[in-house]
Structure formats: structure tokens, C-alpha cells
Write a protein that holds these residues in place. Structure first.
Motif, PDB file in Angstrom:
ATOM      1  N   GLY A  56      44.928  42.765  56.849  1.00 54.88           N
ATOM      2  CA  GLY A  56      45.884  43.559  56.090  1.00 54.88           C
ATOM      3  C   GLY A  56      45.612  43.532  54.601  1.00 54.88           C
ATOM      4  O   GLY A  56      45.591  44.578  53.932  1.00 54.88           O
ATOM      5  N   LEU A  57      45.393  42.343  54.049  1.00 53.89           N
ATOM      6  CA  LEU A  57      45.162  42.218  52.612  1.00 53.89           C
ATOM      7  C   LEU A  57      43.784  42.735  52.221  1.00 53.89           C
ATOM      8  O   LEU A  57      43.631  43.425  51.202  1.00 53.89           O
ATOM      9  CB  LEU A  57      45.311  40.755  52.186  1.00 53.89           C
ATOM     10  N   GLY A  58      42.754  42.386  53.012  1.00 47.78           N
ATOM     11  CA  GLY A  58      41.383  42.760  52.663  1.00 47.78           C
ATOM     12  C   GLY A  58      41.136  44.254  52.722  1.00 47.78           C
ATOM     13  O   GLY A  58      40.525  44.831  51.815  1.00 47.78           O
ATOM     14  N   LEU A  59      41.600  44.912  53.772  1.00 41.42           N
ATOM     15  CA  LEU A  59      41.390  46.354  53.893  1.00 41.42           C
ATOM     16  C   LEU A  59      42.164  47.122  52.822  1.00 41.42           C
ATOM     17  O   LEU A  59      41.653  48.094  52.251  1.00 41.42           O
ATOM     18  CB  LEU A  59      41.810  46.827  55.284  1.00 41.42           C
ATOM     19  N   ASN A  60      43.377  46.692  52.553  1.00 39.75           N
ATOM     20  CA  ASN A  60      44.153  47.340  51.489  1.00 39.75           C
ATOM     21  C   ASN A  60      43.477  47.144  50.133  1.00 39.75           C
ATOM     22  O   ASN A  60      43.384  48.089  49.339  1.00 39.75           O
ATOM     23  CB  ASN A  60      45.563  46.764  51.465  1.00 39.75           C
ATOM     24  N   GLU A  61      42.989  45.940  49.884  1.00 35.19           N
ATOM     25  CA  GLU A  61      42.322  45.672  48.617  1.00 35.19           C
ATOM     26  C   GLU A  61      41.026  46.460  48.502  1.00 35.19           C
ATOM     27  O   GLU A  61      40.647  46.915  47.410  1.00 35.19           O
ATOM     28  CB  GLU A  61      42.046  44.179  48.476  1.00 35.19           C
ATOM     29  N   GLY A  62      40.321  46.636  49.620  1.00 33.12           N
ATOM     30  CA  GLY A  62      39.084  47.407  49.599  1.00 33.12           C
ATOM     31  C   GLY A  62      39.293  48.826  49.127  1.00 33.12           C
ATOM     32  O   GLY A  62      38.447  49.395  48.411  1.00 33.12           O
ATOM     33  N   ALA A  63      40.417  49.443  49.509  1.00 36.14           N
ATOM     34  CA  ALA A  63      40.702  50.810  49.075  1.00 36.14           C
ATOM     35  C   ALA A  63      40.878  50.880  47.557  1.00 36.14           C
ATOM     36  O   ALA A  63      40.402  51.816  46.904  1.00 36.14           O
ATOM     37  CB  ALA A  63      41.958  51.328  49.783  1.00 36.14           C
ATOM     38  N   TYR A  64      41.554  49.886  46.967  1.00 35.23           N
ATOM     39  CA  TYR A  64      41.743  49.888  45.517  1.00 35.23           C
ATOM     40  C   TYR A  64      40.459  49.505  44.776  1.00 35.23           C
ATOM     41  O   TYR A  64      40.138  50.083  43.735  1.00 35.23           O
ATOM     42  CB  TYR A  64      42.870  48.922  45.144  1.00 35.23           C
ATOM     43  N   MET A  65      39.721  48.540  45.319  1.00 36.94           N
ATOM     44  CA  MET A  65      38.484  48.131  44.675  1.00 36.94           C
ATOM     45  C   MET A  65      37.449  49.248  44.678  1.00 36.94           C
ATOM     46  O   MET A  65      36.612  49.334  43.774  1.00 36.94           O
ATOM     47  CB  MET A  65      37.918  46.895  45.376  1.00 36.94           C
ATOM     48  N   SER A  66      37.493  50.113  45.683  1.00 35.70           N
ATOM     49  CA  SER A  66      36.524  51.213  45.734  1.00 35.70           C
ATOM     50  C   SER A  66      36.685  52.126  44.521  1.00 35.70           C
ATOM     51  O   SER A  66      35.689  52.591  43.948  1.00 35.70           O
ATOM     52  CB  SER A  66      36.719  52.015  47.025  1.00 35.70           C
ATOM     53  N   GLU A  67      37.920  52.381  44.110  1.00 38.26           N
ATOM     54  CA  GLU A  67      38.139  53.230  42.944  1.00 38.26           C
ATOM     55  C   GLU A  67      37.714  52.537  41.663  1.00 38.26           C
ATOM     56  O   GLU A  67      37.214  53.170  40.736  1.00 38.26           O
ATOM     57  CB  GLU A  67      39.612  53.625  42.869  1.00 38.26           C
ATOM     58  N   ILE A  68      37.903  51.217  41.601  1.00 37.68           N
ATOM     59  CA  ILE A  68      37.464  50.463  40.427  1.00 37.68           C
ATOM     60  C   ILE A  68      35.942  50.489  40.320  1.00 37.68           C
ATOM     61  O   ILE A  68      35.369  50.728  39.249  1.00 37.68           O
ATOM     62  CB  ILE A  68      37.988  49.021  40.499  1.00 37.68           C
ATOM     63  N   VAL A  69      35.268  50.237  41.436  1.00 35.72           N
ATOM     64  CA  VAL A  69      33.802  50.240  41.441  1.00 35.72           C
ATOM     65  C   VAL A  69      33.272  51.639  41.145  1.00 35.72           C
ATOM     66  O   VAL A  69      32.313  51.810  40.387  1.00 35.72           O
ATOM     67  CB  VAL A  69      33.275  49.725  42.791  1.00 35.72           C
ATOM     68  N   ARG A  70      33.887  52.642  41.726  1.00 40.52           N
ATOM     69  CA  ARG A  70      33.429  54.016  41.493  1.00 40.52           C
ATOM     70  C   ARG A  70      33.574  54.395  40.020  1.00 40.52           C
ATOM     71  O   ARG A  70      32.699  55.051  39.445  1.00 40.52           O
ATOM     72  CB  ARG A  70      34.220  54.989  42.366  1.00 40.52           C
TER      73      ARG A  70
END
Length: 319
Positions: free
Chosen positions: A168-182
Motif C-alpha cells: 500500500g505505501l510503496g505503490l502509492n509512493e511510487g506514483a508520486y516519486m514518478s512525477e518527481i523523477v520525471r
């Protein structure tokens, strides 16, 4: 007879006006700062007096449980969840960011849908879904559709509360981190990538040696903020009955009915860990912001300009 103003008289009048502006504004700011400081100190005193004199806070109970083994064990589980979830989120975020920037429209569309889904659904709801995954998939089966099964396991056995929390935490965080990395990747000028490709460098080499080192300046600061936010978000895992810090405190006050002192003790641990992470974030940001320069405040800039104008006019007059 009409008086004739000489250039020297005009310069003297302008200099007097400039000097009055330089002296008047700092005096006003000085008085306003003292008044504001007095109001703030009064409010701080009122709050501190209430915290110290109110016996219902039970500070002896707070500090007695603050150093207890049960809360400390819950804290270690909280840190474990934070680290693992952030690692999972960063790995997924990098993959999704590269997928969104891909020229393959199918890959980019799937990545965009993933980000839209996991950013749109509250993380608390996602944790509940993973916690009750057995209601949807009683058994986790890996195999060929309409064909043989290679692996099958009971969902409740595989998806433990700890794994449900990580998902739950990792997948949700992955969505936000993708925008930061992009955001960090697209901040690097495209001409550098084109120049590297013209020199014969492969795309992976260009990403590793040219794009990422420059993008880290944009990626690192918000990643630190996400880490601090993740530390606090782990408190939602209490809904899965996983004994992290908050749930450990809940187990204690459900037995001794010291609800407020136990919540304060847990909050103190969160504040302590957040402070340590904030200090680490400060030094990391300072490392990646070397050479960026700090903009001069507007009032300081005006004061410097006026000072130089007075000096130049004085020098011209003396000549």
C-alpha cells in the motif's frame, strides 16, 4: 529675480532624499519587528504555561512510556516500514518516469494510468484493499491463463499485514516519486542528450552519466520531503493491526486507559525522527545546491542601489 538651481544644488537635494529613504524604512521595520516579536512571545508563553500547568497531560506518564520497550519496538517497525516503502517507491517511480517519457505510446499510456490510479485513491483506502485482498482473490495463482498453474498460495498466508503495508505505501509512493523523477529528467536540456547521442553514446549511458547527475539537484529535495511524509504516513498502517509505533501506543492505552499520555509519547517519537530526517535533508540539499547562489532580498537590493548612487554622485561633485 528667479533663482537658478545649479547642478550641485540638485545633487545635494537628491542625496538628501535618498538618505532619508535609507534611514526611514529600516526604522519602521525595526519597530514592526519588535511589536511582532512581543506578540509571538506572549502567545508562546500562554501555550507553554498551559502545557506545564495542566495536570491532565500527565507528563510523568508520558516520559515513563516514552522510553518503554513496547514503544521503542514499534518505532523500529515504523522506521523499517519507512525505509522499505521508500526504496520500493523510488524504484517504481524511476521505472514509471522512464515509461512516461518513452516514445512507445502503449508503455507511456499504461504508466500514466498507473500514476492516475494510485495518486487518485487515498492511501488509507489502498491499505484497506491490500488488507482485505483475500476477499477478492482467495488464492494467488501464477500460471498461463486457461492453462497450467505454476504456483498457488492462500492470499491470507502470502499477504501478511506487513506485506500489505509495504504494498500500500510503496505503490502509492511510487506514483508520486514518478512525477518527481520525471520533473528532474525533463529539467536537463535536451540538447545535452542530443549531443551525447551524436558522439555515439547509448541512451542508457547518457541517462546514467549525463542526465541523472544533473537531475539529482531537482530530485533530491522533494524526495527528502517524501521520506519525512512517509514516516508519518506509516501511522495509517494501524488499520491493518500491524504493531508499528501508533498501534503499539494504542495497545497500551487500551489496557491502562492513559490515552492522551500515550498519544503524546508517540508524537514525541515522531517529532524526534522527523527532526533528524530534516537535518539530513538540509545537508543533502546544501550539497546539491552548491553554486546556485541565493537571490538578494528586494529591500537589500534597493538599499545597495541607492548607496551606490549616492557614492557616485558624491564622487562626481567632488571632481
Amino acid at each position: 529675480m528667479s533663482s537658478i538651481n545649479t547642478p550641485t544644488d540638485e545633487l545635494t537635494q537628491d542625496d538628501a532624499v535618498d538618505r532619508s529613504l535609507l534611514l526611514e524604512r529600516p526604522r519602521q521595520l525595526h519597530i514592526a519587528r519588535w511589536i511582532t516579536a512581543g506578540i509571538v512571545l506572549f502567545l508562546v508563553f500562554v501555550v507553554a504555561h498551559s502545557l506545564i500547568t495542566n495536570p491532565r497531560f500527565e507528563w510523568d506518564v508520558v516520559f515513563g512510556w516514552f522510553a518503554s520497550e513496547r514503544l521503542f519496538t514499534g518505532l523500529l517497525r515504523t522506521l523499517q516500514l519507512t525505509i522499505i516503502s521508500m526504496v520500493v517507491g523510488i524504484v517504481i517511480g524511476v521505472a514509471l518516469a522512464l515509461a512516461r517519457l518513452s516514445k512507445n505510446i502503449v508503455v507511456a499510456a499504461v504508466a500514466s494510468f498507473f500514476i492516475w490510479l494510485f495518486r487518485g485513491v487515498p492511501v488509507f483506502v489502498q491499505l484497506l484493499f491490500w488488507g482485505f485482498i483475500a476477499a477478492i482473490y482467495p488464492r494467488i495463482i501464477i500460471g498461463v491463463p486457461f492453462g497450467p498453474e505454476f504456483f498457488s498460495v492462500d492470499a491470507n498466508t502470502l499477504i501478511t499485514p506487513f506485506l500489505a503495508a509495504i504494498l500500500g505505501l510503496g505503490l502509492n509512493e511510487g506514483a508520486y516519486m514518478s512525477e518527481i523523477v520525471r520533473a528532474g529528467l525533463i529539467s536537463v536540456h535536451r540538447g545535452q542528450t542530443e549531443a551525447a547521442n551524436a558522439l555515439g553514446m547509448r541512451n542508457l549511458t547518457v541517462l546514467r552519466r549525463i542526465v541523472l547527475p544533473q537531475a539529482m539537484k531537482i530530485i533530491i529535495p522533494p524526495t527528502g520531503n517524501q521520506t519525512i511524509s512517509m514516516l508519518k504516513t506509516t501511522s495509517l498502517v494501524s488499520v491493518l493491526a500491524f504493531p508499528e509505533l501508533l498501534y503499539s501506543a494504542q495497545l497500551v492505552y487500551s489496557a491502562n486507559f492513559k490515552t492522551i499520555p500515550l498519544l503524546i509519547a508517540a508524537s514525541l517519537w515522531y517529532l524526534l525522527m522527523t527532526s533528524i530526517l530534516s537535518i539530513g535533508q538540509y545537508f543533502i540539499e546544501r550539497h546539491y545546491n552548491r553554486g546556485s547562489g541565493r537571490p538578494v532580498p528586494k529591500w537589500d537590493r534597493e538599499r545597495v542601489i541607492n548607496a551606490f548612487r549616492i557614492r557616485n554622485r558624491t564622487q562626481e561633485t567632488s571632481k
